[in-house]
Design an enzyme around this catalytic site. Sequence first.
Site, PDB file in Angstrom:
ATOM      1  N   ASP A 110       1.251  -0.731  -0.196  1.00 34.69           N
ATOM      2  CA  ASP A 110      -0.025   0.091  -0.273  1.00 34.69           C
ATOM      3  C   ASP A 110       0.775   1.501   0.012  1.00 34.69           C
ATOM      4  O   ASP A 110       0.012   2.419  -0.146  1.00 34.69           O
ATOM      5  CB  ASP A 110      -1.222   0.431   1.018  1.00 34.69           C
ATOM      6  CG  ASP A 110      -0.192   0.505   2.162  1.00 34.69           C
ATOM      7  OD1 ASP A 110       0.635  -0.126   2.822  1.00 34.69           O
ATOM      8  OD2 ASP A 110      -0.889  -0.690   3.100  1.00 34.69           O
ATOM      9  N   SER A 111       2.354   0.719  -0.446  1.00 38.88           N
ATOM     10  CA  SER A 111       3.433   2.114  -0.402  1.00 38.88           C
ATOM     11  C   SER A 111       3.117   3.121  -1.548  1.00 38.88           C
ATOM     12  O   SER A 111       3.724   3.842  -2.076  1.00 38.88           O
ATOM     13  CB  SER A 111       4.412   1.658  -0.773  1.00 38.88           C
ATOM     14  OG  SER A 111       4.853   0.666  -0.679  1.00 38.88           O
TER      15      SER A 111
ATOM     16  N   ASP B 188      -0.875  -6.659  -0.190  1.00 36.83           N
ATOM     17  CA  ASP B 188      -1.081  -5.609   1.322  1.00 36.83           C
ATOM     18  C   ASP B 188      -3.081  -5.590   1.218  1.00 36.83           C
ATOM     19  O   ASP B 188      -3.335  -5.018  -0.311  1.00 36.83           O
ATOM     20  CB  ASP B 188      -0.853  -4.236   1.343  1.00 36.83           C
ATOM     21  CG  ASP B 188       0.790  -3.912   1.782  1.00 36.83           C
ATOM     22  OD1 ASP B 188       0.841  -4.706   3.103  1.00 36.83           O
ATOM     23  OD2 ASP B 188       1.253  -3.677   2.436  1.00 36.83           O
TER      24      ASP B 188
ATOM     25  N   LYS C 135      -1.062  -9.540   2.865  1.00 35.79           N
ATOM     26  CA  LYS C 135      -0.821  -8.757   4.141  1.00 35.79           C
ATOM     27  C   LYS C 135      -1.347  -8.045   4.589  1.00 35.79           C
ATOM     28  O   LYS C 135      -1.971  -7.488   3.897  1.00 35.79           O
ATOM     29  CB  LYS C 135       0.829  -8.152   3.611  1.00 35.79           C
ATOM     30  CG  LYS C 135       1.462  -7.690   5.563  1.00 35.79           C
ATOM     31  CD  LYS C 135       2.766  -7.612   5.139  1.00 35.79           C
ATOM     32  CE  LYS C 135       3.141  -5.712   4.001  1.00 35.79           C
ATOM     33  NZ  LYS C 135       2.549  -5.120   5.069  1.00 35.79           N
TER      34      LYS C 135
ATOM     35  N   GLU D  28      -1.912  -5.427   8.670  1.00 30.85           N
ATOM     36  CA  GLU D  28      -0.804  -4.340   8.866  1.00 30.85           C
ATOM     37  C   GLU D  28      -2.300  -5.420  10.881  1.00 30.85           C
ATOM     38  O   GLU D  28      -3.046  -5.374  10.689  1.00 30.85           O
ATOM     39  CB  GLU D  28      -1.174  -3.622   9.609  1.00 30.85           C
ATOM     40  CG  GLU D  28      -0.325  -2.994   8.602  1.00 30.85           C
ATOM     41  CD  GLU D  28       0.020  -1.757   7.737  1.00 30.85           C
ATOM     42  OE1 GLU D  28      -0.886  -1.181   9.037  1.00 30.85           O
ATOM     43  OE2 GLU D  28       0.276  -1.209   6.929  1.00 30.85           O
TER      44      GLU D  28
ATOM     45  N   GLU E 258       8.849  -4.445  11.209  1.00 26.51           N
ATOM     46  CA  GLU E 258       9.340  -2.473  10.931  1.00 26.51           C
ATOM     47  C   GLU E 258       9.806  -1.952  12.114  1.00 26.51           C
ATOM     48  O   GLU E 258       8.690  -1.780  13.061  1.00 26.51           O
ATOM     49  CB  GLU E 258       7.869  -2.087  10.075  1.00 26.51           C
ATOM     50  CG  GLU E 258       8.383  -0.694   8.993  1.00 26.51           C
ATOM     51  CD  GLU E 258       7.118   0.110   8.264  1.00 26.51           C
ATOM     52  OE1 GLU E 258       7.717   0.586   7.673  1.00 26.51           O
ATOM     53  OE2 GLU E 258       6.331  -1.414   7.945  1.00 26.51           O
TER      54      GLU E 258
END
EC number: 2.1.2.11
Length: 272
Positions: A52-53, A91, A121, A123, A190
């Site tokens: 999602d970066s 993501d 993925k 979070e 991270e």
Amino acid sequence: MSVHNPDIKRITTHVIQELKSKGEKISALTAYDYSLARLVDAAGVEIILVGDSASNVMAGHETTLPITLDQMIYHATSVVRAVKRALVVVDLPFGSYQGNSSEALRSAIRIMKESGAHSVKMEGGLEVRESIIRVLSAGVPVMGHLGLTPQSIYKFGTYAVRAKEETEAQKLLEDAKMLEDIGCFAVVLEKIPATLTKQVSESLTIPTIGIGAGPDADGQILVLHDLLGINKEFKPRFLRRYADLHGVITQAIGHYVDDVKDREFPSKEEAY
């Protein structure tokens, strides 16, 4: 040059687990489009994250929060078309899984069906446990993500190193074990202290993938545009630039502009 094993024709979650078991480090990079994903895959990277970066790198947003599920699927589809060997992880974007396991399942299924990706993925730890379980129950492989979780940036209010205090470090360790227990195949760590990364990596049987988390994770990941030096503004301690494409690209385009202005491009040989 890459020393990847040419006998492995396709990287799967099983292969990723075997790499940890053998003590072989795992390489991972982000990619968001067909052209660069093809190069990353050919170079031997085991995991390609459609992160999602993309919200920052491709769209210019300040955070990862604005990117939508439809946009993630677009980027993922472009990457999957290019990849022949790497494991593609996508993501789940902010708002597509937090607090609602049914929504999480719908989001994950859309990514898998519409993009052809291999896994997702998510979070967070205990707070998203039910959503992860629901996605896993459908047979979708899930990579976890602990430590600095960019989707929660407004909660933390800073991109500083996480889990430096004992209480937060203990919670991260417990969350990591929980993610393993419910069936995640790997977990990203991270921007946490290197000593904690070592402790987590040694306590888990699933691989850890670090970013700004020291050398003791089972693998490492960077944002491709940062590694290539395309993005010059982002300068964290953990980033190693392997190229200066910002300079190369700027110089090349400047040279092109000069040639057009000077009537040196196109030449007679370049015309029909």
